[in-house]
Scaffold this active site. Sequence first.
Site, PDB file in Angstrom:
ATOM      1  N   GLY A  14       0.826  -1.205   0.000  1.00 60.68           N
ATOM      2  CA  GLY A  14       0.000   0.000   0.000  1.00 60.68           C
ATOM      3  C   GLY A  14       0.858   1.251   0.000  1.00 60.68           C
ATOM      4  O   GLY A  14       0.544   2.241   0.660  1.00 60.68           O
ATOM      5  N   ALA A  15       1.941   1.212  -0.787  1.00 64.81           N
ATOM      6  CA  ALA A  15       2.906   2.323  -0.782  1.00 64.81           C
ATOM      7  C   ALA A  15       2.502   3.451  -1.722  1.00 64.81           C
ATOM      8  O   ALA A  15       3.143   4.495  -1.737  1.00 64.81           O
ATOM      9  CB  ALA A  15       4.292   1.797  -1.170  1.00 64.81           C
ATOM     10  N   ASP A  65      -1.571  -7.097  -6.470  1.00 68.57           N
ATOM     11  CA  ASP A  65      -2.803  -7.098  -5.684  1.00 68.57           C
ATOM     12  C   ASP A  65      -2.616  -8.133  -4.572  1.00 68.57           C
ATOM     13  O   ASP A  65      -2.491  -9.334  -4.861  1.00 68.57           O
ATOM     14  CB  ASP A  65      -3.981  -7.469  -6.600  1.00 68.57           C
ATOM     15  CG  ASP A  65      -5.321  -7.351  -5.888  1.00 68.57           C
ATOM     16  OD1 ASP A  65      -5.368  -7.506  -4.653  1.00 68.57           O
ATOM     17  OD2 ASP A  65      -6.332  -7.114  -6.579  1.00 68.57           O
ATOM     18  N   ASN A  91       0.570  -2.600   5.249  1.00 69.89           N
ATOM     19  CA  ASN A  91      -0.263  -1.399   5.323  1.00 69.89           C
ATOM     20  C   ASN A  91      -1.428  -1.422   4.327  1.00 69.89           C
ATOM     21  O   ASN A  91      -2.432  -0.760   4.548  1.00 69.89           O
ATOM     22  CB  ASN A  91       0.655  -0.184   5.060  1.00 69.89           C
ATOM     23  CG  ASN A  91      -0.107   1.072   4.740  1.00 69.89           C
ATOM     24  OD1 ASN A  91      -0.733   1.656   5.618  1.00 69.89           O
ATOM     25  ND2 ASN A  91      -0.069   1.499   3.482  1.00 69.89           N
ATOM     26  N   SER A 144      -6.417  -0.787  13.253  1.00 60.52           N
ATOM     27  CA  SER A 144      -7.269   0.410  13.299  1.00 60.52           C
ATOM     28  C   SER A 144      -7.987   0.476  14.637  1.00 60.52           C
ATOM     29  O   SER A 144      -8.314  -0.562  15.233  1.00 60.52           O
ATOM     30  CB  SER A 144      -8.312   0.354  12.187  1.00 60.52           C
ATOM     31  OG  SER A 144      -9.244   1.406  12.340  1.00 60.52           O
ATOM     32  N   TYR A 157     -15.484  -4.153   8.030  1.00 60.41           N
ATOM     33  CA  TYR A 157     -14.187  -3.471   8.137  1.00 60.41           C
ATOM     34  C   TYR A 157     -13.637  -3.610   9.554  1.00 60.41           C
ATOM     35  O   TYR A 157     -12.469  -3.982   9.744  1.00 60.41           O
ATOM     36  CB  TYR A 157     -14.318  -1.986   7.769  1.00 60.41           C
ATOM     37  CG  TYR A 157     -13.010  -1.239   7.932  1.00 60.41           C
ATOM     38  CD1 TYR A 157     -11.937  -1.506   7.088  1.00 60.41           C
ATOM     39  CD2 TYR A 157     -12.837  -0.300   8.940  1.00 60.41           C
ATOM     40  CE1 TYR A 157     -10.714  -0.845   7.248  1.00 60.41           C
ATOM     41  CE2 TYR A 157     -11.631   0.369   9.104  1.00 60.41           C
ATOM     42  CZ  TYR A 157     -10.571   0.095   8.257  1.00 60.41           C
ATOM     43  OH  TYR A 157      -9.361   0.739   8.422  1.00 60.41           O
ATOM     44  N   LYS A 161     -10.174  -5.582  10.839  1.00 69.04           N
ATOM     45  CA  LYS A 161      -9.070  -4.947  11.580  1.00 69.04           C
ATOM     46  C   LYS A 161      -8.898  -5.579  12.970  1.00 69.04           C
ATOM     47  O   LYS A 161      -7.777  -5.686  13.470  1.00 69.04           O
ATOM     48  CB  LYS A 161      -9.305  -3.438  11.683  1.00 69.04           C
ATOM     49  CG  LYS A 161      -9.110  -2.721  10.342  1.00 69.04           C
ATOM     50  CD  LYS A 161      -7.666  -2.877   9.829  1.00 69.04           C
ATOM     51  CE  LYS A 161      -7.392  -2.088   8.581  1.00 69.04           C
ATOM     52  NZ  LYS A 161      -6.002  -2.195   8.090  1.00 69.04           N
ATOM     53  N   GLY A 188      -6.684   6.138  14.595  1.00 68.26           N
ATOM     54  CA  GLY A 188      -8.064   6.614  14.486  1.00 68.26           C
ATOM     55  C   GLY A 188      -8.198   7.387  13.186  1.00 68.26           C
ATOM     56  O   GLY A 188      -7.446   7.153  12.226  1.00 68.26           O
TER      57      GLY A 188
HETATM   58  P1  NDP Z   1      -5.172   5.088   1.249  1.00 73.07           P
HETATM   59  O1  NDP Z   1      -6.424   4.751   0.520  1.00 73.07           O
HETATM   60  O2  NDP Z   1      -4.584   6.423   1.056  1.00 73.07           O
HETATM   61  O3  NDP Z   1      -4.061   3.983   0.954  1.00 73.07           O
HETATM   62  C1  NDP Z   1      -4.381   2.599   0.836  1.00 73.07           C
HETATM   63  C2  NDP Z   1      -3.239   1.869   0.165  1.00 73.07           C
HETATM   64  O4  NDP Z   1      -3.547   0.475   0.105  1.00 73.07           O
HETATM   65  C3  NDP Z   1      -3.012   2.352  -1.258  1.00 73.07           C
HETATM   66  O5  NDP Z   1      -1.633   2.456  -1.503  1.00 73.07           O
HETATM   67  C4  NDP Z   1      -3.614   1.227  -2.097  1.00 73.07           C
HETATM   68  O6  NDP Z   1      -2.911   1.179  -3.333  1.00 73.07           O
HETATM   69  C5  NDP Z   1      -3.304   0.008  -1.221  1.00 73.07           C
HETATM   70  N1  NDP Z   1      -4.137  -1.134  -1.518  1.00 73.07           N
HETATM   71  C6  NDP Z   1      -5.492  -1.228  -1.388  1.00 73.07           C
HETATM   72  N2  NDP Z   1      -5.895  -2.438  -1.803  1.00 73.07           N
HETATM   73  C7  NDP Z   1      -4.788  -3.120  -2.201  1.00 73.07           C
HETATM   74  C8  NDP Z   1      -4.573  -4.415  -2.745  1.00 73.07           C
HETATM   75  N3  NDP Z   1      -5.589  -5.264  -2.949  1.00 73.07           N
HETATM   76  N4  NDP Z   1      -3.302  -4.786  -3.033  1.00 73.07           N
HETATM   77  C9  NDP Z   1      -2.279  -3.938  -2.834  1.00 73.07           C
HETATM   78  N5  NDP Z   1      -2.415  -2.709  -2.325  1.00 73.07           N
HETATM   79  C10 NDP Z   1      -3.670  -2.294  -2.026  1.00 73.07           C
HETATM   80  O7  NDP Z   1      -5.522   4.874   2.797  1.00 73.07           O
HETATM   81  P2  NDP Z   1      -4.622   4.912   4.131  1.00 73.07           P
HETATM   82  O8  NDP Z   1      -3.231   5.300   3.842  1.00 73.07           O
HETATM   83  O9  NDP Z   1      -5.389   5.674   5.125  1.00 73.07           O
HETATM   84  O10 NDP Z   1      -4.707   3.375   4.545  1.00 73.07           O
HETATM   85  C11 NDP Z   1      -3.587   2.576   4.833  1.00 73.07           C
HETATM   86  C12 NDP Z   1      -3.988   1.550   5.881  1.00 73.07           C
HETATM   87  O11 NDP Z   1      -4.347   2.228   7.082  1.00 73.07           O
HETATM   88  C13 NDP Z   1      -5.185   0.687   5.518  1.00 73.07           C
HETATM   89  O12 NDP Z   1      -4.933  -0.638   5.954  1.00 73.07           O
HETATM   90  C14 NDP Z   1      -6.330   1.299   6.324  1.00 73.07           C
HETATM   91  O13 NDP Z   1      -7.341   0.378   6.608  1.00 73.07           O
HETATM   92  C15 NDP Z   1      -5.586   1.722   7.557  1.00 73.07           C
HETATM   93  N6  NDP Z   1      -6.205   2.739   8.400  1.00 73.07           N
HETATM   94  C16 NDP Z   1      -6.560   3.951   7.876  1.00 73.07           C
HETATM   95  C17 NDP Z   1      -7.117   4.904   8.703  1.00 73.07           C
HETATM   96  C18 NDP Z   1      -7.592   6.226   8.204  1.00 73.07           C
HETATM   97  O14 NDP Z   1      -8.439   6.856   8.874  1.00 73.07           O
HETATM   98  N7  NDP Z   1      -7.078   6.720   7.080  1.00 73.07           N
HETATM   99  C19 NDP Z   1      -7.254   4.674  10.145  1.00 73.07           C
HETATM  100  C20 NDP Z   1      -6.869   3.359  10.567  1.00 73.07           C
HETATM  101  C21 NDP Z   1      -6.325   2.447   9.720  1.00 73.07           C
HETATM  102  P3  NDP Z   1      -3.557   0.794  -4.740  1.00 73.07           P
HETATM  103  O15 NDP Z   1      -4.926   1.372  -4.788  1.00 73.07           O
HETATM  104  O16 NDP Z   1      -2.576   1.374  -5.715  1.00 73.07           O
HETATM  105  O17 NDP Z   1      -3.527  -0.696  -4.750  1.00 73.07           O
HETATM  106  C1  8X3 Z   2     -10.095   3.832   9.931  1.00 72.38           C
HETATM  107  C2  8X3 Z   2     -10.482   4.460  11.214  1.00 72.38           C
HETATM  108  O1  8X3 Z   2     -12.498   5.018  12.628  1.00 72.38           O
HETATM  109  O2  8X3 Z   2     -12.335   6.068  10.433  1.00 72.38           O
HETATM  110  O3  8X3 Z   2      -9.592   2.561  10.156  1.00 72.38           O
HETATM  111  O4  8X3 Z   2     -12.864   3.713  10.642  1.00 72.38           O
HETATM  112  S1  8X3 Z   2     -12.130   4.818  11.223  1.00 72.38           S
END
Ligand code: NDP
Ligand code: 8X3
Length: 257
Positions: A14-15, A65, A91, A144, A157, A161, A188
Amino acid sequence: MENHICNRTVLITGASSGFGRQLTLDLLDYEVDLILVARSMNRLETLREELSSRTDRLVEIHALDVRDRQAVESALSDILSRHTVHILVNNAGLALGLDPVDQGNPDHWDIMIDTNLKGLLYVSKPVIAQMRTLDSAHVVNIGSMAGRMPYPGGNAYCASKAAVHALGEAMNADLLGTSVKVSTIAPGAADTNFSPTRFEGDTEKARAVYEGFTPLNAGDISHAILCVLNTPPHVNIQHLDIMPTAQRNPYLLHRNS
Ligand code: NDP
Ligand code: 8X3
């Protein structure tokens, strides 16, 4: 911050966006090699260009993926035959929808569980097998607060998590007696592409999530990951909750009216 990770190789899933993207940029200060995974090759290529203009270290990108078990096995077999991965940041993940369970979309459930839980397992298995042979290694899983305290509409979801948190504890148990640390970080509300993805491009709904308070940002989570990674070898931060000051749990959020 002390640099305990100099010359390590870091694999981040997820970079291409949000936390993962910011972490790759912040890792430029730590003299590490980077292996970056996400589905969108375009965004990874743009990121690699930005990184490569600022560092001579390895920056390798893989369009992958994490739900595709065979593709993950094949890519990881190739990566691990050429590199020693000292740090894995699991991530990649997403939420889709915010509906009561009886109105939920089973296709969304499949995608979340396959990505957030099964994808994490698929990537971790071969990497941890190699890590067992190392003097020091670290897995960081992004959980999360949604997994700590489920909220209405969060059902699948939140469950995915909560499973990530359980997996983190189970991995630590499996790795007793090794030098492999496992840390789970539970953020959060953070303003990334998370909410636009959850609401499938409905920008009004996505923006409303962060109205009236200052949410976390990707830099806050990257900083937390770097703190966890930069502990001395005998210290293992197993779980870290990190929330906006205005949010004390998923239900208690103070918004300025
Ligand atoms: P973003 O949507 O900005 O980033 C998500 C990343 O995950 C992207 O790089 C995406 O890349 C990648 N991704 C999604 N599905 C796949 C897949 N099937 N294979 C490979 N890569 C994948 O969100 P965040 O940075 O916020 O999220 C990162 C992590 O943090 C997640 O696990 C999310 O659940 C978690 N999180 C987020 C919170 C928030 O409030 N933002 C709070 C708590 C946890 P691409 O689409 O190019 O594949
Ligand atoms: C994402 C945090 O509380 O927005 O994991 O679902 S929340």
